[in-house]
Scaffold this motif. Structure first.
Motif, short mmCIF file in Angstrom:
data_model
loop_
_atom_site.label_atom_id
_atom_site.label_comp_id
_atom_site.label_asym_id
_atom_site.label_seq_id
_atom_site.Cartn_x
_atom_site.Cartn_y
_atom_site.Cartn_z
N TRP A 1 0.79 -1.24 8.31
CA TRP A 1 1.63 -1.41 7.11
C TRP A 1 0.78 -1.13 5.87
CZ3 TRP A 1 5.37 -1.50 10.21
CH2 TRP A 1 5.49 -2.41 11.27
N GLY A 2 1.43 -0.92 4.75
CA GLY A 2 0.72 -0.63 3.51
C GLY A 2 0.24 -1.90 2.82
N VAL A 3 -0.65 -2.62 3.47
CA VAL A 3 -1.15 -3.89 2.93
C VAL A 3 -1.93 -3.63 1.64
CG1 VAL A 3 -2.54 -5.94 3.41
CG2 VAL A 3 -1.26 -4.82 5.26
N ASP A 4 -1.66 -4.44 0.63
CA ASP A 4 -2.32 -4.27 -0.66
C ASP A 4 -3.69 -4.96 -0.64
OD1 ASP A 4 -2.81 -3.61 -3.27
OD2 ASP A 4 -1.54 -5.19 -4.13
N ARG A 5 -4.58 -4.40 0.18
CA ARG A 5 -5.96 -4.88 0.24
C ARG A 5 -6.89 -3.68 0.32
NH1 ARG A 5 -4.25 -9.08 4.00
NH2 ARG A 5 -5.20 -8.00 5.77
N GLN A 6 -8.14 -3.93 -0.01
CA GLN A 6 -9.15 -2.87 0.00
C GLN A 6 -9.23 -2.21 1.38
OE1 GLN A 6 -13.11 -4.28 -0.72
NE2 GLN A 6 -13.90 -2.25 -1.31
N TRP A 7 -9.35 -0.90 1.39
CA TRP A 7 -9.58 -0.03 2.53
C TRP A 7 -8.32 0.36 3.31
CZ3 TRP A 7 -13.69 2.67 2.29
CH2 TRP A 7 -14.88 2.14 1.78
N PHE A 8 -7.19 -0.30 3.08
CA PHE A 8 -6.00 0.06 3.85
C PHE A 8 -5.53 1.48 3.53
CE2 PHE A 8 -5.88 -4.26 5.24
CZ PHE A 8 -5.13 -4.24 6.40
N SER A 9 -5.45 1.82 2.27
CA SER A 9 -4.98 3.17 1.92
C SER A 9 -5.95 4.23 2.43
CB SER A 9 -4.80 3.29 0.41
OG SER A 9 -6.02 3.05 -0.28
N GLU A 10 -7.26 3.94 2.40
CA GLU A 10 -8.25 4.90 2.89
C GLU A 10 -8.16 5.07 4.41
OE1 GLU A 10 -9.93 3.09 -0.90
OE2 GLU A 10 -8.85 2.40 0.88
N VAL A 11 -7.97 3.98 5.11
CA VAL A 11 -7.84 4.04 6.57
C VAL A 11 -6.59 4.83 6.96
CG1 VAL A 11 -7.28 2.63 8.61
CG2 VAL A 11 -9.23 2.02 7.16
N ILE A 12 -5.49 4.55 6.28
CA ILE A 12 -4.24 5.26 6.59
C ILE A 12 -4.38 6.75 6.31
CG2 ILE A 12 -1.83 5.52 5.87
CD1 ILE A 12 -1.85 2.41 5.45
N ALA A 13 -5.00 7.08 5.19
CA ALA A 13 -5.20 8.50 4.85
C ALA A 13 -6.06 9.20 5.89
CB ALA A 13 -5.83 8.62 3.47
#
Length: 413
Positions: A337-349
């Motif tokens: 899920w798009g959790v609003d925590r550090q590294w989530f967006s980078e991991v998903i990308a």
């Protein structure tokens, strides 16, 4: 007992003793269906009547709701056309005969006849077409049989086979307030008279093409973390287990709480990384889903000694290993899920980028799922706790079933 072998849970592991167990948990297509979360969801769908297109007649209690829901989704235009026809036409005004709604795929037959005795009627089934039977006038009953033996081999030209059984046939009245659906595994004995002089019956038989996905009896293996294992809840509540049941697939749950794609967490009690764990998955799996990345993002946030490059290397190793192990077989990846925590967006990308390198389709759960993980009110309703940012409850998994099924069908095309 009905002969409908959609899906059966063979064994449910004790959750308290197996939260971090290594290995697989399996549900197989075997035997009489039981009440499962997927079947309960289908029953709610039937009760919600989003399918009826204005037709007010109710399905009989013998209708297999899970099969109905699955077939409706797979062939929605046909079902909508049939129910619209039934809603728009007074059955008493229809003359006997065949009405084609879509050539070779959907038609209606209006019948007038005197119901036969139980001894005269035969047990039958069909493979290519589904029966909708609606008796709007008459004194008759509908039967379902089990433990049948072939009497007359199936005729492909006529789409019918006949059977016998040593066991009693189970009957229910055919009343004008209900209709019946008979799928290929429903051995039915229709239109049996309920009294000696039954008079004339009038009935509509709808014939709807049965949708085959080609996945029936195939094995879906899902590798992942507690998103897959379902944390402290039964794994059969997960959306992927429900999708497998809908599609009549065997299901192998290879989830482990705390597991990550790239980082060994044995010291923490969560076992080796998925770069090692996938080697234990059954070679016989036909379709593979990976649902992971949440724990990798949190690990990167908590451990400054590792980097995104370390995660990327591990992800690359997992993707290449799966491609080698399951050559030519469909593989799909579902992000966190798009959790609003550090590294989530980078991991998903990075998941999307690396999976693209190996031609592995990705379902971006951060943007495509509709799961609003950062909304406390949404979490309170659809997650296992209002503070939980990972684990859906049963209702939350229901939100994912249709989207997950669509994704699975796309990757196997």
């Amino acid at each position: 007992m009905r002969l409908n072998n959609l899906f059966r849970a063979v064994a449910f592991f004790a959750i308290a003793s197996s939260l971090n167990a290594v290995g697989q948990t399996t549900i197989s297509v075997d035997g009489r269906h039981e009440s499962t979360p997927a079947r309960q969801q289908a029953e709610k769908w039937v009760e919600g009547r989003q399918w009826d297109n204005g037709w007010t007649v109710n399905p009989d209690k013998t209708v297999d709701c899970l099969e109905f829901a699955t077939q409706y989704k797979l062939n929605k235009p046909l079902w909508d056309k049939l129910f619209k026809f039934l809603a728009d036409n007074d059955p008493k005004s229809l003359k006997p005969g065949k009405i084609v709604l879509e050539d070779g795929r959907l038609w209606v037959v209006v019948q007038e006849y005197t119901p036969a005795t139980e001894e005269e009627m035969q047990i039958e089934s069909h493979k290519r077409m589904i029966d909708l039977q609606y008796t709007f006038e008459g004194n008759e009953k509908m039967g379902l049989a089990s433990d049948v033996k072939v009497k007359t081999e199936y005729s492909q030209a006529n789409d019918i086979g006949f059977y016998t059984t040593d066991k009693p046939v189970s009957y229910v009245p055919a009343a004008p307030d209900r209709f019946f659906l008979y799928f290929p595994t429903d051995m039915h004995k229709p239109s049996v008279r309920t009294k000696d002089n039954p008079g004339v019956s009038r009935k509509i038989v709808g014939k709807i093409e049965y949708a085959h996905t080609g996945l029936e009896g195939k094995t879906l293996c899902v590798l992942g973390d507690s998103y897959v294992r379902n944390h402290r809840r039964p794994y059969d509540e997960t959306w992927h287990a429900k999708v497998a049941e809908r599609l009549k697939m065997n299901y192998v749950n290879f989830g482990r709480n705390g597991s990550s794609i790239a980082f060994d967490r044995t010291k923490d009690g969560f076992g080796p990384a998925m770069t090692k764990r996938y080697l234990e998955m059954p070679d016989s799996a036909d379709v593979i889903l990976v649902i992971a990345g949440h724990n990798d993002a949190d690990y990167l946030r908590k451990h400054s000694e590792v980097s995104l490059d370390d995660f990327t290397d591990g992800l690359d190793s997992l993707c290449s290993g799966l491609r080698e192990k399951y050559r030519g077989k469909p593989i799909g990846f579902v992000t966190p899920w798009g959790v609003d925590r550090q590294w989530f967006s980078e991991v998903i990308a990075q998941i999307k980028k690396t999976c693209g390198k190996y031609d592995i389709p990705v379902f971006d759960a951060a943007t495509m799922s509709g799961i609003d993980v950062n909304d406390p009110g949404f979490r309170a309703k659809y997650f296992q706790k209002d503070t939980d940012t990972a684990h859906l409850n049963n209702d939350g998994h229901d939100l994912m079933v249709d989207k997950g099924e669509t994704f699975l069908l796309e990757i196997v095309k």
